[in-house]
Design a protein around this motif. Structure first.
Motif, PDB file in Angstrom:
ATOM      1  N   CYS A 154      15.540   0.309 -56.673  1.00 25.29           N
ATOM      2  CA  CYS A 154      15.352  -0.949 -55.935  1.00 25.29           C
ATOM      3  C   CYS A 154      14.477  -0.804 -54.708  1.00 25.29           C
ATOM      4  N   GLY A 155      14.207   0.433 -54.255  1.00 26.17           N
ATOM      5  CA  GLY A 155      13.354   0.619 -53.094  1.00 26.17           C
ATOM      6  C   GLY A 155      13.897  -0.090 -51.877  1.00 26.17           C
ATOM      7  N   THR A 156      13.033  -0.869 -51.216  1.00 27.39           N
ATOM      8  CA  THR A 156      13.425  -1.530 -49.966  1.00 27.39           C
ATOM      9  C   THR A 156      14.062  -2.891 -50.186  1.00 27.39           C
ATOM     10  N   GLY A 157      14.278  -3.301 -51.442  1.00 25.04           N
ATOM     11  CA  GLY A 157      15.111  -4.465 -51.723  1.00 25.04           C
ATOM     12  C   GLY A 157      14.423  -5.798 -51.899  1.00 25.04           C
ATOM     13  N   ASN A 158      13.071  -5.817 -52.012  1.00 29.49           N
ATOM     14  CA  ASN A 158      12.409  -7.121 -52.121  1.00 29.49           C
ATOM     15  C   ASN A 158      12.762  -7.846 -53.411  1.00 29.49           C
ATOM     16  N   SER A 169      26.166 -12.014 -57.810  1.00 26.64           N
ATOM     17  CA  SER A 169      26.133 -10.799 -57.008  1.00 26.64           C
ATOM     18  C   SER A 169      25.073  -9.865 -57.584  1.00 26.64           C
ATOM     19  N   VAL A 170      24.510  -9.019 -56.738  1.00 18.84           N
ATOM     20  CA  VAL A 170      23.456  -8.105 -57.179  1.00 18.84           C
ATOM     21  C   VAL A 170      23.771  -6.694 -56.709  1.00 18.84           C
ATOM     22  N   ILE A 171      23.270  -5.733 -57.479  1.00 15.85           N
ATOM     23  CA  ILE A 171      23.460  -4.316 -57.184  1.00 15.85           C
ATOM     24  C   ILE A 171      22.078  -3.673 -57.114  1.00 15.85           C
ATOM     25  N   GLY A 172      21.860  -2.880 -56.081  1.00 15.51           N
ATOM     26  CA  GLY A 172      20.628  -2.106 -55.973  1.00 15.51           C
ATOM     27  C   GLY A 172      20.933  -0.627 -56.055  1.00 15.51           C
ATOM     28  N   ARG A 185      18.896  -3.291 -44.206  1.00 16.25           N
ATOM     29  CA  ARG A 185      18.408  -4.089 -43.075  1.00 16.25           C
ATOM     30  C   ARG A 185      17.813  -5.409 -43.558  1.00 16.25           C
ATOM     31  N   ARG A 186      17.020  -5.342 -44.606  1.00 20.22           N
ATOM     32  CA  ARG A 186      16.353  -6.532 -45.126  1.00 20.22           C
ATOM     33  C   ARG A 186      17.365  -7.564 -45.622  1.00 20.22           C
ATOM     34  N   SER A 191      24.826  -9.709 -47.237  1.00 21.57           N
ATOM     35  CA  SER A 191      25.501  -8.444 -47.540  1.00 21.57           C
ATOM     36  C   SER A 191      26.757  -8.618 -48.387  1.00 21.57           C
ATOM     37  N   GLU A 192      27.425  -9.773 -48.310  1.00 18.94           N
ATOM     38  CA  GLU A 192      28.648  -9.965 -49.092  1.00 18.94           C
ATOM     39  C   GLU A 192      28.377 -10.062 -50.584  1.00 18.94           C
ATOM     40  N   ARG A 193      27.155 -10.409 -50.960  1.00 18.36           N
ATOM     41  CA  ARG A 193      26.802 -10.554 -52.381  1.00 18.36           C
ATOM     42  C   ARG A 193      26.045  -9.350 -52.921  1.00 18.36           C
TER      43      ARG A 193
END
Length: 325
Positions: A154-158, A169-172, A185-186, A191-193
């Motif tokens: 997922c890298g930095t989450g974009n 909900s998502v998982i990285g 941070r991004r 954060s709850e999801r």
């Protein structure tokens, strides 16, 4: 002439037995084999040529490198399977395998170090390659509304941000702790999801069938064993779950190795399709999109058509927030 005679002749040498033993389990280039067997390159190359001519090895050229492994099917493969049990009880051959395994682990360690080092610049580097191509939007378009989606590598989450449009909900997952810190941070507002987990693509920190959708974007060309990774992704996908795979078309840009840590110089479409189908992922759509540097991006959508193995057990791993998953 008996069909087996060329195989026996090819293996009538200790060095060739050692080479075959290692290449049964790993795909390696000549320089790596020189280091494992502690022999000169010309000697190793000569023995590789004999084994290849006998049908006991296959090779592929990847830019300036040539990689060798044993064949996946055919008479040569059948012969190797018949003699492999004799390799397993030999201490000397076991030492070669230990050397090879250590080399593979060192390769993975260097990859993690590379991505930790360039994490701050990763978004900029990605834009330089993708140009106007909107990868997060392409991922969102490929998704159906679902409970859980995962972005692997997922890298930095974009991409995780775009997944929130369709998933509850998502998982990285990423192997770089620094990348995950930047993703946290991004994504702090959601954060709850979101669950961020550190892990290896060959041993994902997810339960069997945990995800309804998975994406693997510009990651497969970094891993030495694409088929193994796709098998693992199929494991964590629910029955009927979808996967989006994006990766480069075959190219000859050697600079991609040093600038981006690439292991493979892209893939031909038929090879990616074959890897997906062998893993139990049935291709539903394929497109090819031009990007920068004269490169093109394969976009595959595939469905998990295999049933879950009722006897498999989920891996135990640690997420980056210290929670077991």
């Amino acid at each position: 002439m008996p069909l087996a005679l060329p195989y026996f002749k090819a293996l009538a040498d200790e060095t060739r037995l050692r080479l075959l033993n290692v290449l049964c389990r790993h795909e390696l280039n000549v320089n790596e084999l020189v280091e494992i067997l502690e022999m000169g390159q010309s000697r190793i190359s000569r023995h590789l040529k004999i084994l290849s001519a006998a049908g006991l090895l296959v090779w592929r050229r990847e830019g300036l490198w040539v990689f060798y492994k044993t064949p996946e099917n055919g008479l040569g493969r059948d012969f190797i399977k018949a003699i492999q049990p004799f390799f397993e009880t030999d201490p000397a051959l076991r030492m070669d395998l230990d050397m090879a395994s250590g080399m593979i682990e060192e390769r993975a360690h260097k990859t993690r170090q590379f991505f930790n080092a360039i994490a701050e610049d990763w978004d900029k580097l990605s834009r330089e390659v993708l140009g106007a191509f909107d990868l997060p939007a392409a991922v969102a378009r490929s998704m159906r509304p679902c409970e859980v989606a995962v972005d692997l590598g997922c890298g930095t989450g974009n991409v995780l941000q775009s997944m929130l449009q369709k998933a509850k909900s998502v998982i990285g997952v990423d192997g770089s702790a620094r990348m995950l810190e930047l993703a946290r941070r991004r994504l702090s507002a959601d954060s709850e999801r979101i669950s961020l987990r550190i892990g290896d693509l060959s041993h994902l920190p997810l339960r069997d069938g945990e995800a309804d959708f998975a994406s693997l974007n510009m990651v497969l060309h970094h891993v030495p064993s694409p088929g193994e990774v796709l098998e693992e992704i199929r494991r964590v996908l629910s029955p009927g779950g979808l996967m989006l795979l994006t990766d480069f078309d075959r190219h000859e840009d050697e600079a991609m190795r040093t600038e981006y840590g690439d292991h493979w110089l892209g893939f031909e479409a038929q090879n990616l399709r074959a890897h997906l189908e062998k893993a139990g992922l049935s291709v539903r759509d394929h497109q090819l999109a031009p990007v920068e540097r004269g490169l093109a991006l394969h976009i595959f959508v595939a469905e998990n058509t295999r049933r879950k193995d009722p006897f498999s057990s989920p891996p135990t791993s640690i997420s980056t927030n210290g929670v077991r998953s």
